[in-house]
Design a protein around this motif. Sequence first.
Motif, mmCIF file in Angstrom:
data_model
loop_
_atom_site.group_PDB
_atom_site.id
_atom_site.type_symbol
_atom_site.label_atom_id
_atom_site.label_comp_id
_atom_site.label_asym_id
_atom_site.label_seq_id
_atom_site.Cartn_x
_atom_site.Cartn_y
_atom_site.Cartn_z
ATOM 1 N N GLY A 93 0.811 -1.218 0.000
ATOM 2 C CA GLY A 93 0.000 0.000 0.000
ATOM 3 C C GLY A 93 0.836 1.255 0.000
ATOM 4 O O GLY A 93 0.300 2.356 -0.139
ATOM 5 N N ARG A 94 2.127 1.110 0.148
ATOM 6 C CA ARG A 94 3.030 2.271 0.135
ATOM 7 C C ARG A 94 3.121 2.841 -1.278
ATOM 8 O O ARG A 94 3.105 2.110 -2.262
ATOM 9 C CB ARG A 94 4.407 1.836 0.651
ATOM 10 C CG ARG A 94 5.467 2.919 0.678
ATOM 11 C CD ARG A 94 6.715 2.415 1.378
ATOM 12 N NE ARG A 94 7.269 1.227 0.771
ATOM 13 C CZ ARG A 94 8.096 1.216 -0.263
ATOM 14 N NH1 ARG A 94 8.448 2.355 -0.848
ATOM 15 N NH2 ARG A 94 8.572 0.074 -0.736
ATOM 16 N N TYR A 95 3.240 4.168 -1.361
ATOM 17 C CA TYR A 95 3.383 4.835 -2.664
ATOM 18 C C TYR A 95 4.617 4.314 -3.394
ATOM 19 O O TYR A 95 5.691 4.168 -2.799
ATOM 20 C CB TYR A 95 3.498 6.346 -2.446
ATOM 21 C CG TYR A 95 3.984 7.112 -3.661
ATOM 22 C CD1 TYR A 95 3.123 7.393 -4.720
ATOM 23 C CD2 TYR A 95 5.295 7.564 -3.740
ATOM 24 C CE1 TYR A 95 3.560 8.106 -5.829
ATOM 25 C CE2 TYR A 95 5.748 8.274 -4.850
ATOM 26 C CZ TYR A 95 4.879 8.542 -5.896
ATOM 27 O OH TYR A 95 5.319 9.245 -6.987
ATOM 28 N N LEU A 96 4.473 4.062 -4.687
ATOM 29 C CA LEU A 96 5.602 3.620 -5.501
ATOM 30 C C LEU A 96 6.033 4.676 -6.512
ATOM 31 O O LEU A 96 7.210 4.979 -6.636
ATOM 32 C CB LEU A 96 5.261 2.319 -6.221
ATOM 33 C CG LEU A 96 6.345 1.768 -7.143
ATOM 34 C CD1 LEU A 96 7.652 1.541 -6.375
ATOM 35 C CD2 LEU A 96 5.885 0.457 -7.797
ATOM 36 N N GLY A 97 5.079 5.265 -7.255
ATOM 37 C CA GLY A 97 5.494 6.252 -8.250
ATOM 38 C C GLY A 97 4.358 6.661 -9.167
ATOM 39 O O GLY A 97 3.203 6.304 -8.956
ATOM 40 N N PHE A 98 4.715 7.425 -10.192
ATOM 41 C CA PHE A 98 3.733 7.814 -11.199
ATOM 42 C C PHE A 98 4.396 7.818 -12.566
ATOM 43 O O PHE A 98 5.616 7.875 -12.710
ATOM 44 C CB PHE A 98 3.103 9.181 -10.891
ATOM 45 C CG PHE A 98 4.055 10.343 -10.916
ATOM 46 C CD1 PHE A 98 4.351 11.011 -12.095
ATOM 47 C CD2 PHE A 98 4.645 10.796 -9.737
ATOM 48 C CE1 PHE A 98 5.216 12.096 -12.123
ATOM 49 C CE2 PHE A 98 5.514 11.878 -9.739
ATOM 50 C CZ PHE A 98 5.804 12.532 -10.933
ATOM 51 N N GLU A 120 10.402 15.862 -9.303
ATOM 52 C CA GLU A 120 11.063 15.214 -8.164
ATOM 53 C C GLU A 120 10.388 15.608 -6.852
ATOM 54 O O GLU A 120 10.193 14.771 -5.964
ATOM 55 C CB GLU A 120 12.549 15.584 -8.130
ATOM 56 C CG GLU A 120 13.372 15.015 -9.262
ATOM 57 C CD GLU A 120 13.629 13.527 -9.118
ATOM 58 O OE1 GLU A 120 13.188 12.931 -8.115
ATOM 59 O OE2 GLU A 120 14.263 12.952 -10.023
ATOM 60 N N ARG A 121 10.042 16.899 -6.742
ATOM 61 C CA ARG A 121 9.377 17.351 -5.518
ATOM 62 C C ARG A 121 8.010 16.690 -5.380
ATOM 63 O O ARG A 121 7.630 16.250 -4.283
ATOM 64 C CB ARG A 121 9.232 18.873 -5.532
ATOM 65 C CG ARG A 121 8.413 19.415 -4.353
ATOM 66 C CD ARG A 121 8.602 20.896 -4.149
ATOM 67 N NE ARG A 121 7.626 21.456 -3.233
ATOM 68 C CZ ARG A 121 7.617 21.273 -1.918
ATOM 69 N NH1 ARG A 121 8.552 20.513 -1.364
ATOM 70 N NH2 ARG A 121 6.697 21.815 -1.145
ATOM 71 N N LEU A 122 7.279 16.588 -6.465
ATOM 72 C CA LEU A 122 5.982 15.923 -6.415
ATOM 73 C C LEU A 122 6.150 14.465 -5.993
ATOM 74 O O LEU A 122 5.391 13.951 -5.161
ATOM 75 C CB LEU A 122 5.293 15.997 -7.777
ATOM 76 C CG LEU A 122 3.935 15.295 -7.871
ATOM 77 C CD1 LEU A 122 2.914 15.962 -6.943
ATOM 78 C CD2 LEU A 122 3.420 15.282 -9.308
ATOM 79 N N ASN A 123 7.152 13.810 -6.536
ATOM 80 C CA ASN A 123 7.422 12.423 -6.193
ATOM 81 C C ASN A 123 7.686 12.278 -4.688
ATOM 82 O O ASN A 123 7.177 11.364 -4.033
ATOM 83 C CB ASN A 123 8.633 11.929 -6.992
ATOM 84 C CG ASN A 123 8.814 10.425 -6.937
ATOM 85 O OD1 ASN A 123 7.854 9.669 -6.847
ATOM 86 N ND2 ASN A 123 10.066 9.988 -6.993
ATOM 87 N N ASP A 124 8.448 13.202 -4.133
ATOM 88 C CA ASP A 124 8.746 13.163 -2.692
ATOM 89 C C ASP A 124 7.502 13.449 -1.856
ATOM 90 O O ASP A 124 7.270 12.815 -0.825
ATOM 91 C CB ASP A 124 9.848 14.166 -2.350
ATOM 92 C CG ASP A 124 11.209 13.747 -2.893
ATOM 93 O OD1 ASP A 124 11.397 12.545 -3.156
ATOM 94 O OD2 ASP A 124 12.078 14.631 -3.062
ATOM 95 N N LEU A 125 6.699 14.405 -2.285
ATOM 96 C CA LEU A 125 5.483 14.747 -1.540
ATOM 97 C C LEU A 125 4.490 13.592 -1.544
ATOM 98 O O LEU A 125 3.889 13.265 -0.520
ATOM 99 C CB LEU A 125 4.831 15.991 -2.139
ATOM 100 C CG LEU A 125 5.574 17.315 -1.943
ATOM 101 C CD1 LEU A 125 4.949 18.406 -2.809
ATOM 102 C CD2 LEU A 125 5.552 17.727 -0.471
ATOM 103 N N LEU A 126 4.328 12.953 -2.685
ATOM 104 C CA LEU A 126 3.386 11.842 -2.783
ATOM 105 C C LEU A 126 3.847 10.648 -1.955
ATOM 106 O O LEU A 126 3.030 9.833 -1.526
ATOM 107 C CB LEU A 126 3.203 11.428 -4.251
ATOM 108 C CG LEU A 126 2.581 12.480 -5.168
ATOM 109 C CD1 LEU A 126 2.465 11.931 -6.594
ATOM 110 C CD2 LEU A 126 1.210 12.930 -4.661
ATOM 111 N N ALA A 127 5.152 10.553 -1.719
ATOM 112 C CA ALA A 127 5.691 9.439 -0.938
ATOM 113 C C ALA A 127 5.536 9.646 0.559
ATOM 114 O O ALA A 127 5.783 8.729 1.337
ATOM 115 C CB ALA A 127 7.167 9.235 -1.279
ATOM 116 N N ASN A 128 5.110 10.835 0.953
ATOM 117 C CA ASN A 128 4.986 11.151 2.380
ATOM 118 C C ASN A 128 3.556 10.898 2.853
ATOM 119 O O ASN A 128 2.651 11.690 2.583
ATOM 120 C CB ASN A 128 5.363 12.607 2.624
ATOM 121 C CG ASN A 128 5.369 12.972 4.102
ATOM 122 O OD1 ASN A 128 4.962 12.178 4.959
ATOM 123 N ND2 ASN A 128 5.816 14.170 4.414
ATOM 124 N N PRO A 129 3.323 9.811 3.605
ATOM 125 C CA PRO A 129 1.961 9.507 4.048
ATOM 126 C C PRO A 129 1.485 10.386 5.193
ATOM 127 O O PRO A 129 0.310 10.333 5.568
ATOM 128 C CB PRO A 129 2.065 8.045 4.498
ATOM 129 C CG PRO A 129 3.476 7.917 4.975
ATOM 130 C CD PRO A 129 4.291 8.802 4.063
#
Length: 364
Positions: A85-90, A112-121
């Motif tokens: 269930g953890r974010y992987l990517g887009f 890259e910033r969006l990728n980091d933000l989406l990975a933060n639950p």
Amino acid sequence: MNLLRFTLSTGEELRYFKVATIGGDYPQNQVSSIAYKDTLTDDSLFLVQSQAGIPLHYFKLITTEVCFERECRLLNIRVYWNITGRYLGFELPAGEFLSKRDHEPFSSEEYERLNDLLANPNLPLGNISFEALIETPAPDSVDAVSGATTTDVAKMVVKGAAYTTYTLWNILHGPSRERVAGLTEKQLTPELIDLILHSPDISDRVWALNRIDPKNTLSPKLSTSIMAFIVGDDFYLAYTAVRAITAAHLRAEALQLALFGAYPVASHSIQSMIISKLTEAPYLSPVLISRSRSLLGTLNGKQLGDILKWYAHHGVNDLETGQAVAEILKNENRFISRQAYTFLKKMNSFDAGITAALAAYEQK
């Protein structure tokens, strides 16, 4: 829920990913995909698995309008979850891009910033409405989506793309995330759990430890993986690994011996947990009792107290144990020797040597 199968499309795409739970490069012809269809929402969640049936990740196709300055463009993006269930990517199809106000495309740094933000639950984006994210413009101004983000929220979104950030984060961390975890839970086997326990991400390992079958004997591989965590440097992993062991697991003598084998090298807190966990065992292996006796003379007061309580709980009162505890009566540390004395008095041994040792202690 209907079950559908389909073939992944190919083509160059813009991809931003985090570390996968189960790594490895799987060629296109070595994976298959299953779509889990929700007839109520007409929404599909796709599972990608190896030819051996190992689940690798999930994804969903997102098509939605993103509006700025009363103008909208269709967003076409694929978002991915790890099997826990953890974010992987887009991923964006060839020619597709994410844009900010004035339809300015994202830069590499903003992706890259969006990728980091989406990975933060832990972002609080699921607890507030989008309207609360922005400074709403005057009624005769452009629509609210184009309003400026507040100072606090600016730390949680890509500048100029608050709506895109907010929407994607809530998709990734909303009900679909729980659905992903639930689908994986239905497929869990000892082999799959062991694979997840070797994930480079600690949250995956904790996830797997918390889902180990509490009723059946642990496989040798699982036992080895769990013991590696218990003697490892990460306290939370060690703590979770000890808690994952149940009384049913401890029916196996090999696991009892392995768990106590970790005792000398574990941290003090984990040592107490190990003895507490062994207290739950349905019985104690004679080999385990023998090995524990050999440590008695090296223990500090807290450690000795834990083990003597453990002995008392399991009714350990054999002569060899009594004699080993009697030796501790000679310890100059009164706190340590007193615990040995209390244990032996309750043991009520008729052995002449133990009785003499108790009498000598009482005359000090």
